[in-house]
Structure formats: structure tokens, C-alpha cells
Design a protein around this motif. Sequence first.
Motif, mmCIF file in Angstrom:
data_model
loop_
_atom_site.group_PDB
_atom_site.id
_atom_site.type_symbol
_atom_site.label_atom_id
_atom_site.label_comp_id
_atom_site.label_asym_id
_atom_site.label_seq_id
_atom_site.Cartn_x
_atom_site.Cartn_y
_atom_site.Cartn_z
ATOM 1 N N ASN A 1 0.854 -1.196 0.000
ATOM 2 C CA ASN A 1 0.000 0.000 0.000
ATOM 3 C C ASN A 1 0.888 1.243 0.000
ATOM 4 O OD1 ASN A 1 -1.725 2.124 0.550
ATOM 5 N ND2 ASN A 1 -2.962 0.965 1.999
ATOM 6 N N THR B 1 0.233 4.344 0.206
ATOM 7 C CA THR B 1 -0.103 5.396 1.177
ATOM 8 C C THR B 1 0.660 5.211 2.479
ATOM 9 O OG1 THR B 1 -2.315 5.579 0.224
ATOM 10 C CG2 THR B 1 -2.002 6.521 2.404
ATOM 11 N N ASP C 1 -6.363 5.869 5.568
ATOM 12 C CA ASP C 1 -6.227 4.660 4.752
ATOM 13 C C ASP C 1 -7.254 3.607 5.163
ATOM 14 O OD1 ASP C 1 -4.511 3.067 2.787
ATOM 15 O OD2 ASP C 1 -4.435 1.784 4.558
ATOM 16 N N SER D 1 -10.786 4.706 4.164
ATOM 17 C CA SER D 1 -10.970 4.599 2.713
ATOM 18 C C SER D 1 -11.401 3.187 2.334
ATOM 19 C CB SER D 1 -9.669 4.977 1.993
ATOM 20 O OG SER D 1 -9.839 4.867 0.596
ATOM 21 N N THR D 2 -10.720 2.186 2.928
ATOM 22 C CA THR D 2 -11.082 0.789 2.669
ATOM 23 C C THR D 2 -12.496 0.496 3.166
ATOM 24 O OG1 THR D 2 -8.759 0.147 2.900
ATOM 25 C CG2 THR D 2 -10.394 -1.606 3.054
ATOM 26 N N SER E 1 -9.592 9.980 0.385
ATOM 27 C CA SER E 1 -8.139 10.140 0.401
ATOM 28 C C SER E 1 -7.673 10.653 1.753
ATOM 29 C CB SER E 1 -7.695 11.112 -0.698
ATOM 30 O OG SER E 1 -8.064 12.434 -0.368
ATOM 31 N N VAL E 2 -6.407 10.367 2.068
ATOM 32 C CA VAL E 2 -5.792 10.889 3.285
ATOM 33 C C VAL E 2 -5.782 12.413 3.238
ATOM 34 C CG1 VAL E 2 -3.656 10.976 4.627
ATOM 35 C CG2 VAL E 2 -4.405 8.817 3.612
#
Length: 457
Positions: free
Chosen positions: A62, A64, A170, A173-174, A192-193
Amino acid sequence: MLELIPLFMFAAVCLALMAGYPVAFTLAGVALIFASAGILSGHFDANLLFTMPDRLFGTMSNITLIAVPLFVLMGVMLEKSRLAEELLENMAKLSGSLPGGLGIAVVIVGMLLAASTGIVGATVVTMGLMSLPTMLKRGYSPSFATGTICATGTLGQIIPPSIALVLLGDTLSTAYQKAQLSAGVFNPKPVSVGDLFVGALIPGLILVVMYLLYVYISAKLNPEIAPAPEETEAVDRREVLLSLAPPVLLIVLVLGSIISGIATPTEAAAVGALGATCLAYFKGQLNWSRLAEVCHSTTLVTAMVFTILIGASIFSLVFRGFGGEELIEQWFSELGGNVALAVLIVMVLIFLLGFILDFIEITFVVVPIIGPVLLAMGVDPVWLGVMIAINLQTSFLTPPFGFALFYLRGVAPEEVRTAEIYRGVIPFIMLQLALLCALALWPELATYLPEALNAKD
């Protein structure tokens, strides 16, 4: 009875953590013990464990999460290069004539340090070592001084760019994509972060202003708790501005590039790490020994984060395998669609868990479980992320189990009693609860900026 196994898993983790076992190995160990018992009794599908390598590979790749070691490197480099220490000295000179001037300087420098490190423990310990002896020497009340330092240290939870917000963004978001897929949206839009950074900006600044006003008004009304210096040193404003400019410019550059969309959080973190290293070099504070020390500290923190993430992934898989997610969904469905009550229950649960779990464990274990359910009920992901961050910040500050209190107790002089530390943080806890209530009443405090920027794009 079998449907309650996920609850027994959670209770077992809490008991093992309170017994002092390492977090990452507790999460993985408890999960594997329950999975083994479930396989032997025929109540757990062993094939689920074969999906673990793919899950872990997806986590480790990942992009991010690469921002985590880079932001840690940035914060540690600024700390080791004595930039924060010089900043505090110059800010104290600049605000020395104001009521509670040194306390005001601590809040401002702590805010900048929090934005740089993003780690509560690092900020509290650093500010405690740098400012507490000076505050006590100048006659500040121990409770007022320790309360200000503890509260300022927890700003690392909410002031972007924060590691807590990177990990939370993160994970949310998932969870948001999962909630959209379950609702029949085939092209789920991620959170998004950067959205979470922007959403946390206004609440974070409001909290800093509230801290500053409290310190100023308290010192004004009761000068005994924060005496003004007998002699005010002559201030070289040019020197103060020069000391302020590098870290402020670096933070603005990092955060500005994310908000403007020029860079992703990972790219901005790389710029921040490089910028902090350059600042240390130009100050003559960078050598091979210091670089090795910074890299060692960064590696320790990063290894801790990712080891916990692996343990949390194993726990989450087994928890779902025993039907934990369906159990949570069933409980929330019994609330009759009352979103406010569901959010309140989750916030109370997270607040209590903050006494025994760090933000990393809560982000990786609790949020993936409750996140998809709340988001499927229509809760805004950015608002939820900001609420969780401030909630955890309050939990870490609340006696008798708040992490920030333990961090400061470890570096405070012996003559400062624990009861004084506890008493000093109470007003700041009230301020944070007031901000949480304001966010609950006016979610736009967190959602307006991200929506405005996304609409512009």
C-alpha cells in the motif's frame, strides 16, 4: 453461544494487553488460538487462513503507508536537530510580557512539533523535557504547567500532517469502499488521506485557539499560577522570525502541497523528510552519528506500526471468520436506523478503548469492524475520521489511564505529584469535549473544506 465468540476474542485481547503482553503478538496470538480451537471443533473454515499472505502483501504494498516512515523521519530529524528547542526559547522571549507567556509559547511550539512528528508520545516527552523545568523554575503552578504540556502533546492526533490521520484515512478509505460495494455501488469512490487532512485543519486550529485563550485568561485572572517574568529580555524579532521560518515553511510546504493536489501524502512526506534533513544540515546539526540515531528511531517506530498492522490483519480475518461483522451489523440494525445513537455508542466505546489501546491498534482493529457499518448508515467518512481522532485525543488525556499522562509522568521531576498532572488536564479535557459537541452539532466544521476543494477540482 457460538455467535458470541467474536466478543470473547475481543475480551481476551483486552485482558492480555492489560497483563502486559506486546500488542502485535497479542492480536495475532489470540486470533490464531481461537482459529485453531474453531478448526478443531469444526466452527471455523481453515481455508480462510490461506488468504492471509495475499492480505498481508496487499497491506505491505500500500503506497499510502509509505508516508508513515517518512513523516516519522521528518519529525525525529527536527527534534534531534534542536530546531524545536530553539523555537521554544525564541517564542518564550517574544511572548514573555503576556500573561502566561511561556505557556502560550509552549502551545504554539507544541502545535508545530505535533504537526511535525504526529506522534503523541514523542511530542509530550520532548515538550516535557524542554519546557517543564523552565516553567517550574519561573514559578508556574505544577498542575497548570503539566496540563498545558500534556494537552499540547496530544495535538499530534489532529493537527495535519499527522501519522494518526494517515493511518486512519487509509483504513476509512477501505471501509468506505466496502460500504459502497455493499450498497450496490460498483465504482466505489475512495476517501483520500488528503481529504482527512483538510477536514482536520479547521477543528485542529479551533482547538489550538481554545488552548491559547484558556492559558491567557487563566494567567490573567490568576497570576499566581503563571507569574510574569520579573525582567523581560530584549527580543530580537529578526532572530525569532528566522527561528520560526524554517519549520513553519516546511510544514506549510508539506500540507499545502497535499491540499492543493500537487502531491500525494506519500510524496509530500518525502519532501518533508528531505526538507528536515536539509534544515539539520544547514544548522550544522547533521553528522553520521546523528543520522544513524535518527534512522534507528525511525526504524523502531515504523517496525512497531507495521508489526501491529500485521497482527491486526490476522485478528480482523479471524474475527470476521467467526461472524463478528454480522454480529455488529445486527446490533446496529436493532437501533432502528438511529444514526446518532449508533455514532454515540461507537464514540463511547472508542473513548474507553483509548485507555488500554494506542491509536494504531484502534485504527487497525476497531475502525475496520465498525467503520463499514456506520458508513453504510450514511455517516460522512471525513467527519467520522475527525471525530475519532479528537475522541482518541481526549481519551489519551483523561485520568487515570491516559497515555499522555504516563508519558509526562516518566520525564517529570519527582516533586511534581501525579495528582497535580491529573488536575491540570481537566480544563483541557473540557475544551476537547466542547469541540466534539460542536462537531456533532455542526459537521460542516470538518466537511466544508474537503467538499469545497473537491467541488473546485
